[in-house]
Motif scaffolding. Structure first.
Motif, mmCIF file in Angstrom:
data_model
loop_
_atom_site.group_PDB
_atom_site.id
_atom_site.type_symbol
_atom_site.label_atom_id
_atom_site.label_comp_id
_atom_site.label_asym_id
_atom_site.label_seq_id
_atom_site.Cartn_x
_atom_site.Cartn_y
_atom_site.Cartn_z
ATOM 1 N N MET A 258 0.838 -1.211 0.000
ATOM 2 C CA MET A 258 0.000 0.000 0.000
ATOM 3 C C MET A 258 0.868 1.255 0.000
ATOM 4 O O MET A 258 0.583 2.225 -0.706
ATOM 5 C CB MET A 258 -0.918 0.015 1.227
ATOM 6 C CG MET A 258 -1.972 -1.070 1.283
ATOM 7 S SD MET A 258 -2.915 -0.898 2.830
ATOM 8 C CE MET A 258 -3.550 -2.547 3.019
ATOM 9 N N ASP A 261 2.357 2.040 -3.328
ATOM 10 C CA ASP A 261 1.410 2.649 -4.286
ATOM 11 C C ASP A 261 1.432 4.175 -4.178
ATOM 12 O O ASP A 261 1.045 4.880 -5.121
ATOM 13 C CB ASP A 261 -0.020 2.148 -4.025
ATOM 14 C CG ASP A 261 -0.220 0.723 -4.519
ATOM 15 O OD1 ASP A 261 0.588 0.271 -5.344
ATOM 16 O OD2 ASP A 261 -1.186 0.074 -4.070
ATOM 17 N N LYS A 263 -0.404 6.178 -2.430
ATOM 18 C CA LYS A 263 -1.706 6.863 -2.345
ATOM 19 C C LYS A 263 -2.330 6.639 -0.979
ATOM 20 O O LYS A 263 -2.115 5.588 -0.356
ATOM 21 C CB LYS A 263 -2.665 6.327 -3.415
ATOM 22 C CG LYS A 263 -2.232 6.609 -4.840
ATOM 23 C CD LYS A 263 -3.196 5.922 -5.802
ATOM 24 C CE LYS A 263 -2.711 6.067 -7.247
ATOM 25 N NZ LYS A 263 -3.513 5.245 -8.160
ATOM 26 N N ASP A 264 -3.124 7.619 -0.551
ATOM 27 C CA ASP A 264 -3.912 7.429 0.665
ATOM 28 C C ASP A 264 -4.905 6.293 0.421
ATOM 29 O O ASP A 264 -5.327 6.059 -0.720
ATOM 30 C CB ASP A 264 -4.688 8.704 1.019
ATOM 31 C CG ASP A 264 -3.752 9.866 1.353
ATOM 32 O OD1 ASP A 264 -2.535 9.637 1.440
ATOM 33 O OD2 ASP A 264 -4.262 10.989 1.511
ATOM 34 N N ILE A 265 -5.275 5.582 1.475
ATOM 35 C CA ILE A 265 -6.261 4.504 1.315
ATOM 36 C C ILE A 265 -7.523 4.819 2.118
ATOM 37 O O ILE A 265 -7.485 5.579 3.089
ATOM 38 C CB ILE A 265 -5.704 3.127 1.745
ATOM 39 C CG1 ILE A 265 -5.398 3.102 3.256
ATOM 40 C CG2 ILE A 265 -4.487 2.745 0.926
ATOM 41 C CD1 ILE A 265 -5.311 1.706 3.832
ATOM 42 N N GLU A 266 -8.612 4.220 1.688
ATOM 43 C CA GLU A 266 -9.889 4.335 2.406
ATOM 44 C C GLU A 266 -10.331 2.931 2.784
ATOM 45 O O GLU A 266 -10.351 2.039 1.943
ATOM 46 C CB GLU A 266 -10.940 4.998 1.513
ATOM 47 C CG GLU A 266 -12.300 5.134 2.190
ATOM 48 C CD GLU A 266 -13.366 5.716 1.270
ATOM 49 O OE1 GLU A 266 -13.544 6.940 1.291
ATOM 50 O OE2 GLU A 266 -13.997 4.926 0.529
ATOM 51 N N VAL A 267 -10.658 2.738 4.053
ATOM 52 C CA VAL A 267 -11.154 1.446 4.539
ATOM 53 C C VAL A 267 -12.547 1.666 5.103
ATOM 54 O O VAL A 267 -12.759 2.570 5.913
ATOM 55 C CB VAL A 267 -10.223 0.869 5.631
ATOM 56 C CG1 VAL A 267 -10.743 -0.492 6.090
ATOM 57 C CG2 VAL A 267 -8.798 0.759 5.132
ATOM 58 N N ASN A 277 -9.951 7.027 6.517
ATOM 59 C CA ASN A 277 -8.867 7.323 5.580
ATOM 60 C C ASN A 277 -7.518 7.296 6.293
ATOM 61 O O ASN A 277 -7.397 7.757 7.434
ATOM 62 C CB ASN A 277 -9.090 8.705 4.938
ATOM 63 C CG ASN A 277 -10.325 8.697 4.051
ATOM 64 O OD1 ASN A 277 -10.347 8.029 3.023
ATOM 65 N ND2 ASN A 277 -11.358 9.409 4.455
ATOM 66 N N TYR A 278 -6.520 6.769 5.596
ATOM 67 C CA TYR A 278 -5.154 6.689 6.121
ATOM 68 C C TYR A 278 -4.189 7.234 5.080
ATOM 69 O O TYR A 278 -4.217 6.816 3.918
ATOM 70 C CB TYR A 278 -4.799 5.230 6.462
ATOM 71 C CG TYR A 278 -5.652 4.668 7.568
ATOM 72 C CD1 TYR A 278 -5.270 4.767 8.892
ATOM 73 C CD2 TYR A 278 -6.885 4.071 7.282
ATOM 74 C CE1 TYR A 278 -6.069 4.281 9.910
ATOM 75 C CE2 TYR A 278 -7.696 3.586 8.295
ATOM 76 C CZ TYR A 278 -7.277 3.698 9.606
ATOM 77 O OH TYR A 278 -8.082 3.226 10.617
ATOM 78 N N LEU A 283 0.259 4.971 7.250
ATOM 79 C CA LEU A 283 0.538 3.569 6.924
ATOM 80 C C LEU A 283 1.957 3.187 7.336
ATOM 81 O O LEU A 283 2.204 2.072 7.803
ATOM 82 C CB LEU A 283 0.332 3.317 5.425
ATOM 83 C CG LEU A 283 -1.125 3.354 4.924
ATOM 84 C CD1 LEU A 283 -1.166 3.289 3.411
ATOM 85 C CD2 LEU A 283 -1.939 2.209 5.531
#
Length: 292
Positions: A258, A261, A263-267, A277-278, A283
């Motif tokens: 992750m 990549d 990029k910010d991630i959304e879970v 959001n992270y 991360l």
């Protein structure tokens, strides 16, 4: 009418009964998961059954999980409830659309064949778990069958969700009536007679029946006594911290992927669809906490 559960006894404690109105709970689930009418009905029925079954447990920390794995287009359902009237749930395929069957939402067709699992976690070493094959996929009959075969408690379960023309929830609720081992034949005969002639749950609710009035109809002539009431609500205990633990648990390799990549991630929480959001920096902090 605010959502609540009522508990009752009848025929000198030979019968115990529960009834609930869950309109707000089911409408909140519909909004959170953007469910189709048939998915709303399926999830709403299971949540209604779940919140009543949760209220049967004794301790504040007790947790009940109802899980349906099925072959139909809805894919499956999971509902979790506690002993305090809180319930949450989700459906695997919230978009499923089916034509009506006999003028009603085809919940049985949406579920198809499958298995119902009931897990009660009461703080013991091992949670209690029971499993039965779906009988009709209409959920009320499946819970009735579960109680009879897995817990050896003869029961009658009625559940209903009625939708408005704009696909919001008009009313939802249900009842569970159970007979004790020492029940007299004449009491059982009267109960069976009553159940044979009662109107559908949605008809009673749409007519303005409260949970108490529903039980008076089901238990007519059996000296019903209401023991207590309990507010009921859709409630999820997810938080950013809990989601962080889930991310940490997937391991260093996945978290590093992750980060790479860039990029910010959304879970999203399965149960309530809340998004967390992270950032990449967050991360990297979680990566340091991951074990493997």
């Amino acid at each position: 009418m605010k959502d609540y559960i009522v508990r009752a006894a009848a025929a000198n404690t030979q019968i115990r009964a529960f009834a609930a109105v869950t309109t707000d709970i089911v409408e909140e689930a519909r909004q959170r998961h953007n469910t189709s009418p048939v998915a709303t009905a399926a999830l709403g029925r299971l949540m209604t059954g779940g919140v009543m079954m949760g209220s049967m447990m004794k301790n504040p920390g007790d947790i009940l999980t109802l899980q349906i794995k099925c072959s139909g287009p809805v894919g499956g359902l999971t509902v979790t409830a506690d002993s305090q009237g809180s319930v949450k749930g989700y459906v695997h395929n919230p978009d499923v659309m089916l034509p009506p069957k006999n003028g009603k939402l085809d919940v049985g067709g949406a579920l198809g064949q499958g298995v119902l699992t009931v897990i009660r976690d009461m703080g013991m070493k091992e949670p209690y778990s029971g499993q039965t094959i779906l009988q009709t996929g209409e959920i009320a009959e499946d819970l009735t069958y579960y109680f009879a075969t897995s817990e050896q408690i003869p029961s009658s379960v009625g559940l209903g969700v009625l939708m408005e023309g704009d696909n919001t929830v008009r009313c939802a609720g249900g009842f569970i009536v159970q007979v004790m081992p020492f029940v007299e034949d004449k009491v059982l005969d009267k109960l069976e007679e009553n159940i044979g002639k009662i109107r559908p749950v949605t008809a009673m609710l749409d007519n303005g029946h409260t949970p108490e009035e529903m039980l008076r109809e089901v238990l007519e002539g059996l000296d019903v006594e209401f023991t207590d009431t309990l507010p009921a609500q859709f409630s999820c205990n997810c938080s950013k911290e809990r989601i962080e633990k889930a991310i940490i648990s997937i391991g260093k390799k996945e978290i590093q992927s992750m980060i790479d990549d860039g990029k910010d991630i959304e879970v999203k929480c399965h149960f309530c669809n809340t998004a967390y959001n992270y950032t990449v920096d967050e991360l990297k902090e979680l990566l340091k906490k991951a074990k493997v």
